[in-house]
Write a protein that holds these residues in place. Structure first.
Motif, mmCIF file in Angstrom:
data_model
loop_
_atom_site.group_PDB
_atom_site.id
_atom_site.type_symbol
_atom_site.label_atom_id
_atom_site.label_comp_id
_atom_site.label_asym_id
_atom_site.label_seq_id
_atom_site.Cartn_x
_atom_site.Cartn_y
_atom_site.Cartn_z
ATOM 1 N N PRO A 75 -12.257 -91.208 140.759
ATOM 2 C CA PRO A 75 -11.486 -91.009 139.534
ATOM 3 C C PRO A 75 -10.362 -92.038 139.424
ATOM 4 O O PRO A 75 -9.742 -92.411 140.423
ATOM 5 C CB PRO A 75 -10.926 -89.599 139.699
ATOM 6 C CG PRO A 75 -10.898 -89.361 141.168
ATOM 7 C CD PRO A 75 -12.005 -90.180 141.766
ATOM 8 N N MET A 76 -10.141 -92.509 138.193
ATOM 9 C CA MET A 76 -9.086 -93.485 137.933
ATOM 10 C C MET A 76 -8.260 -93.018 136.736
ATOM 11 O O MET A 76 -8.805 -92.840 135.650
ATOM 12 C CB MET A 76 -9.700 -94.859 137.637
ATOM 13 C CG MET A 76 -10.527 -95.423 138.777
ATOM 14 S SD MET A 76 -11.374 -96.953 138.327
ATOM 15 C CE MET A 76 -12.682 -96.312 137.276
ATOM 16 N N HIS A 77 -6.984 -92.819 136.979
ATOM 17 C CA HIS A 77 -6.042 -92.444 135.917
ATOM 18 C C HIS A 77 -5.217 -93.669 135.558
ATOM 19 O O HIS A 77 -4.917 -94.498 136.419
ATOM 20 C CB HIS A 77 -5.088 -91.346 136.401
ATOM 21 C CG HIS A 77 -5.754 -90.049 136.672
ATOM 22 N ND1 HIS A 77 -5.911 -89.089 135.702
ATOM 23 C CD2 HIS A 77 -6.308 -89.536 137.796
ATOM 24 C CE1 HIS A 77 -6.534 -88.040 136.223
ATOM 25 N NE2 HIS A 77 -6.786 -88.287 137.490
ATOM 26 N N GLY A 78 -4.826 -93.755 134.299
ATOM 27 C CA GLY A 78 -3.987 -94.871 133.905
ATOM 28 C C GLY A 78 -3.335 -94.641 132.563
ATOM 29 O O GLY A 78 -3.534 -93.622 131.907
ATOM 30 N N ASP A 93 -2.497 -98.623 136.442
ATOM 31 C CA ASP A 93 -2.640 -97.388 137.213
ATOM 32 C C ASP A 93 -1.298 -96.987 137.838
ATOM 33 O O ASP A 93 -1.240 -96.072 138.645
ATOM 34 C CB ASP A 93 -3.726 -97.525 138.280
ATOM 35 C CG ASP A 93 -3.382 -98.550 139.360
ATOM 36 O OD1 ASP A 93 -2.340 -99.239 139.255
ATOM 37 O OD2 ASP A 93 -4.154 -98.671 140.319
ATOM 38 N N ALA A 94 -0.218 -97.671 137.447
ATOM 39 C CA ALA A 94 1.110 -97.341 137.963
ATOM 40 C C ALA A 94 1.589 -95.991 137.445
ATOM 41 O O ALA A 94 2.457 -95.362 138.042
ATOM 42 C CB ALA A 94 2.114 -98.433 137.589
ATOM 43 N N ALA A 103 0.822 -92.219 142.781
ATOM 44 C CA ALA A 103 1.213 -92.217 144.189
ATOM 45 C C ALA A 103 1.198 -93.632 144.768
ATOM 46 O O ALA A 103 2.040 -93.980 145.595
ATOM 47 C CB ALA A 103 0.288 -91.310 144.992
ATOM 48 N N LYS A 104 0.229 -94.453 144.340
ATOM 49 C CA LYS A 104 0.115 -95.808 144.873
ATOM 50 C C LYS A 104 -0.413 -96.744 143.785
ATOM 51 O O LYS A 104 -1.611 -96.883 143.597
ATOM 52 C CB LYS A 104 -0.825 -95.820 146.089
ATOM 53 C CG LYS A 104 -1.253 -97.199 146.594
ATOM 54 C CD LYS A 104 -0.108 -98.034 147.105
ATOM 55 C CE LYS A 104 -0.573 -99.324 147.733
ATOM 56 N NZ LYS A 104 -0.553 -100.465 146.848
ATOM 57 N N PRO A 105 0.486 -97.370 143.027
ATOM 58 C CA PRO A 105 0.000 -98.312 142.015
ATOM 59 C C PRO A 105 -0.713 -99.476 142.687
ATOM 60 O O PRO A 105 -0.319 -99.920 143.765
ATOM 61 C CB PRO A 105 1.276 -98.764 141.310
ATOM 62 C CG PRO A 105 2.402 -98.404 142.191
ATOM 63 C CD PRO A 105 1.937 -97.305 143.091
ATOM 64 N N PHE A 106 -1.788 -99.937 142.050
ATOM 65 C CA PHE A 106 -2.596 -101.007 142.633
ATOM 66 C C PHE A 106 -2.578 -102.255 141.763
ATOM 67 O O PHE A 106 -2.376 -103.349 142.259
ATOM 68 C CB PHE A 106 -4.031 -100.500 142.834
ATOM 69 C CG PHE A 106 -4.920 -101.427 143.601
ATOM 70 C CD1 PHE A 106 -4.615 -101.807 144.888
ATOM 71 C CD2 PHE A 106 -6.081 -101.911 143.025
ATOM 72 C CE1 PHE A 106 -5.445 -102.659 145.605
ATOM 73 C CE2 PHE A 106 -6.919 -102.760 143.717
ATOM 74 C CZ PHE A 106 -6.600 -103.134 145.006
#
Length: 161
Positions: A75-78, A93-94, A103-106
């Protein structure tokens, strides 16, 4: 046509994919913003994209699920930071929703669609990472191959819509 200055690239943190796609930029924008179209190209095969929920506007949320061939869901939230129809989509995704930090922006994605003067579009996808280590990790995960395959799938889709 956009009057925005070109995005300055940072070799330490950015990964870039550019393609000339023989389709008008309106079709590429649709493929990036309509969930049923996104499901058809967004994951490199044999991965699939069974869930795409988008609120395509600055500040709008997105939720996408990529499914691996073994059935594992990713799953990817953004959140969309900027949306200029047929020109530019910026997402990150921040944040996971309503400006709630992840929790951990990439990375932040910067997608641009520019008329190429030949009846097609110069498609550019930039993955801008928070640091050089995340960029290296994304490259090692197969950024160029995976995003390249997705760009090929995107080009095939817009050729038939």
């Amino acid at each position: 046509m956009t009057t925005r200055p070109a995005t300055t690239l940072d070799a330490e943190r950015d990964l870039v994919l550019t393609r000339e796609i023989h389709a008008p930029r309106e079709k590429l924008f649709r493929a990036w913003t309509e969930p049923e179209l996104m499901k058809q190209w967004f994951a490199p095969r044999p991965y699939t994209t069974p869930v795409v929920e988008t609120d395509v506007r600055s500040g709008g949320n997105s939720f996408i699920v990529m499914r691996g061939p073994d059935g594992t869901d990713m799953p990817m939230h953004g959140v969309y930071l900027e949306v200029v129809p047929n020109e530019r989509i910026v997402f990150t995704d921040a944040f996971v929703s309503a400006w709630k930090p992840s929790a951990k922006p990439f990375f932040t994605g910067i997608i641009t669609f520019e008329d190429n003067g030949k009846g097609g579009t110069t498609y550019t996808a930039i993955a801008r990472h928070w640091n050089a280590e995340d960029r290296k990790a994304h490259e090692a995960m197969g950024f160029h191959e995976g995003w390249g395959q997705c760009a090929d799938q995107l080009a095939a889709l817009v050729a038939r819509i």
